[in-house]
Design a protein around this motif. Sequence first.
Motif, PDB file in Angstrom:
ATOM      1  N   VAL A 134      60.965 -11.974  36.482  1.00 57.18           N
ATOM      2  CA  VAL A 134      61.531 -13.270  36.325  1.00 57.18           C
ATOM      3  C   VAL A 134      61.083 -13.935  37.767  1.00 57.18           C
ATOM      4  N   THR A 135      60.096 -14.998  37.451  1.00 57.85           N
ATOM      5  CA  THR A 135      59.589 -15.599  38.692  1.00 57.85           C
ATOM      6  C   THR A 135      59.388 -17.124  38.542  1.00 57.85           C
ATOM      7  N   CYS A 136      59.091 -17.803  39.528  1.00 59.83           N
ATOM      8  CA  CYS A 136      59.093 -19.251  39.538  1.00 59.83           C
ATOM      9  C   CYS A 136      57.889 -19.794  38.704  1.00 59.83           C
ATOM     10  N   MET A 137      57.949 -21.074  38.403  1.00 62.29           N
ATOM     11  CA  MET A 137      56.961 -21.711  37.401  1.00 62.29           C
ATOM     12  C   MET A 137      55.803 -22.199  38.671  1.00 62.29           C
ATOM     13  N   ASP A 138      55.994 -21.840  39.937  1.00 61.78           N
ATOM     14  CA  ASP A 138      54.893 -22.060  40.797  1.00 61.78           C
ATOM     15  C   ASP A 138      53.524 -21.897  40.403  1.00 61.78           C
ATOM     16  N   SER A 139      52.617 -22.537  40.523  1.00 64.38           N
ATOM     17  CA  SER A 139      51.245 -22.265  39.880  1.00 64.38           C
ATOM     18  C   SER A 139      50.313 -21.308  40.991  1.00 64.38           C
ATOM     19  N   ARG A 140      50.970 -21.245  42.224  1.00 66.71           N
ATOM     20  CA  ARG A 140      50.333 -20.189  42.949  1.00 66.71           C
ATOM     21  C   ARG A 140      50.440 -18.727  42.428  1.00 66.71           C
ATOM     22  N   ILE A 141      51.455 -18.356  41.731  1.00 66.75           N
ATOM     23  CA  ILE A 141      51.470 -17.150  41.318  1.00 66.75           C
ATOM     24  C   ILE A 141      51.054 -16.746  40.003  1.00 66.75           C
ATOM     25  N   ASN A 142      50.346 -15.554  39.983  1.00 67.30           N
ATOM     26  CA  ASN A 142      49.771 -14.817  38.812  1.00 67.30           C
ATOM     27  C   ASN A 142      50.722 -13.776  38.663  1.00 67.30           C
ATOM     28  N   PRO A 143      51.666 -13.550  37.932  1.00 71.37           N
ATOM     29  CA  PRO A 143      52.501 -12.590  37.886  1.00 71.37           C
ATOM     30  C   PRO A 143      51.937 -10.928  37.526  1.00 71.37           C
ATOM     31  N   LEU A 144      51.114 -10.989  36.598  1.00 68.52           N
ATOM     32  CA  LEU A 144      50.573  -9.786  36.203  1.00 68.52           C
ATOM     33  C   LEU A 144      49.719  -9.362  37.208  1.00 68.52           C
ATOM     34  N   SER A 145      48.823 -10.231  37.756  1.00 69.36           N
ATOM     35  CA  SER A 145      47.732  -9.701  38.862  1.00 69.36           C
ATOM     36  C   SER A 145      48.485  -9.169  40.162  1.00 69.36           C
ATOM     37  N   VAL A 146      49.562  -9.794  40.286  1.00 71.68           N
ATOM     38  CA  VAL A 146      50.295  -9.643  41.476  1.00 71.68           C
ATOM     39  C   VAL A 146      51.031  -8.019  41.592  1.00 71.68           C
ATOM     40  N   VAL A 147      51.404  -7.280  40.294  1.00 75.28           N
ATOM     41  CA  VAL A 147      51.581  -6.125  40.230  1.00 75.28           C
ATOM     42  C   VAL A 147      50.565  -5.285  39.295  1.00 75.28           C
ATOM     43  N   GLY A 148      49.300  -5.700  39.582  1.00 75.23           N
ATOM     44  CA  GLY A 148      48.232  -4.906  38.737  1.00 75.23           C
ATOM     45  C   GLY A 148      48.355  -4.694  37.391  1.00 75.23           C
ATOM     46  N   MET A 149      48.932  -5.355  36.606  1.00 74.26           N
ATOM     47  CA  MET A 149      49.081  -5.421  35.217  1.00 74.26           C
ATOM     48  C   MET A 149      48.247  -6.448  34.419  1.00 74.26           C
ATOM     49  N   GLN A 150      48.107  -6.228  32.874  1.00 74.23           N
ATOM     50  CA  GLN A 150      47.617  -7.317  32.185  1.00 74.23           C
ATOM     51  C   GLN A 150      48.022  -7.518  30.945  1.00 74.23           C
ATOM     52  N   SER A 151      47.665  -8.022  29.976  1.00 72.61           N
ATOM     53  CA  SER A 151      47.921  -8.398  28.785  1.00 72.61           C
ATOM     54  C   SER A 151      48.902  -7.299  27.946  1.00 72.61           C
ATOM     55  N   GLY A 152      50.052  -7.312  27.609  1.00 74.74           N
ATOM     56  CA  GLY A 152      50.434  -6.251  26.951  1.00 74.74           C
ATOM     57  C   GLY A 152      51.407  -5.595  27.612  1.00 74.74           C
ATOM     58  N   LYS A 204      56.732  -8.335  30.218  1.00 73.63           N
ATOM     59  CA  LYS A 204      57.262  -9.846  30.053  1.00 73.63           C
ATOM     60  C   LYS A 204      57.444 -10.519  31.185  1.00 73.63           C
ATOM     61  N   ILE A 205      56.969 -11.791  31.079  1.00 74.27           N
ATOM     62  CA  ILE A 205      57.086 -12.709  32.081  1.00 74.27           C
ATOM     63  C   ILE A 205      58.160 -13.937  31.878  1.00 74.27           C
ATOM     64  N   LEU A 206      58.893 -14.083  32.623  1.00 73.71           N
ATOM     65  CA  LEU A 206      59.870 -15.340  32.387  1.00 73.71           C
ATOM     66  C   LEU A 206      59.818 -16.110  33.635  1.00 73.71           C
ATOM     67  N   ARG A 207      59.739 -17.378  33.439  1.00 72.43           N
ATOM     68  CA  ARG A 207      59.397 -18.291  34.515  1.00 72.43           C
ATOM     69  C   ARG A 207      60.451 -19.699  34.392  1.00 72.43           C
ATOM     70  N   ASN A 208      60.881 -20.021  35.553  1.00 69.48           N
ATOM     71  CA  ASN A 208      61.564 -21.434  35.629  1.00 69.48           C
ATOM     72  C   ASN A 208      61.426 -21.798  37.131  1.00 69.48           C
ATOM     73  N   ALA A 209      61.921 -22.771  37.412  1.00 68.13           N
ATOM     74  CA  ALA A 209      61.902 -23.412  38.672  1.00 68.13           C
ATOM     75  C   ALA A 209      62.636 -22.793  39.559  1.00 68.13           C
ATOM     76  N   GLY A 210      62.236 -21.944  40.763  1.00 65.20           N
ATOM     77  CA  GLY A 210      62.994 -21.089  41.645  1.00 65.20           C
ATOM     78  C   GLY A 210      63.332 -19.779  41.292  1.00 65.20           C
ATOM     79  N   ALA A 211      62.729 -19.160  40.070  1.00 70.01           N
ATOM     80  CA  ALA A 211      63.017 -17.817  39.518  1.00 70.01           C
ATOM     81  C   ALA A 211      64.598 -17.459  39.532  1.00 70.01           C
ATOM     82  N   ARG A 212      65.215 -18.566  39.076  1.00 74.63           N
ATOM     83  CA  ARG A 212      66.790 -18.444  38.756  1.00 74.63           C
ATOM     84  C   ARG A 212      67.074 -17.680  37.615  1.00 74.63           C
ATOM     85  N   VAL A 213      68.267 -16.639  37.706  1.00 77.07           N
ATOM     86  CA  VAL A 213      68.704 -16.166  36.506  1.00 77.07           C
ATOM     87  C   VAL A 213      69.788 -17.105  35.770  1.00 77.07           C
ATOM     88  N   THR A 214      69.145 -17.659  34.636  1.00 76.41           N
ATOM     89  CA  THR A 214      70.134 -18.724  34.048  1.00 76.41           C
ATOM     90  C   THR A 214      70.531 -18.074  32.592  1.00 76.41           C
TER      91      THR A 214
END
Length: 172
Positions: A41-59, A62-72
């Motif tokens: 669960v991360t922010c919509m910030d365009s500087r973050i590439n969530p899969l690359s950050v943790v060494g993963m790829q398609s498949g 699961k990536i969930l994004r919103n403003a501020g990475a808040r649990v809604t």
Amino acid sequence: MSKDSFPYESFKDALEANDQYIKTFKYSELTGVAQKGLAIVTCMDSRINPLSVVGMQSGDAKILRNAGARVTEDVLRTLVLATYLLGVNRILILPHTNCRMAQVDEAEIHNEIDSKYGIDTSELEFKTVKDQTQALIEDVVSVRSYPLLNKGVSVGGAIYDVTTGKITPVEC
Ligand SMILES: [Zn+2]
């Protein structure tokens, strides 16, 4: 259908890039199950590439994004589905340094939009945070204690540094 039903001009670059993408597309065998069991669960910030950050790829995740990475409500709804039906057994909540949502308060954002565009957005709650670490702890605890989430799921919180790419775990 009017010619404006899809705004082709607005998406020209994306559609052209996709024409190239499909030429070497290699994910057709994947299913919707997260191969590595991870949800981020991360922010919509365009500087973050969530899969690359943790060494993963398609498949893999699961990536969930919103403003501020808040649990809604919607994040919880999605995590319930992901943990029962889509192979997710660990959830990382990942806000980031230099996040706009942690630098201003609710009223300042409403005022800024109103003064620049003349639109009153006060009916929306943007979920800004005063203390990012404290908000992260609260969000992690709210996921951990959510009664409808599948049992045995690991939930952790960390902060992503947009200047170094480093993830720093937070005790929650
Ligand atoms: Zn952000």
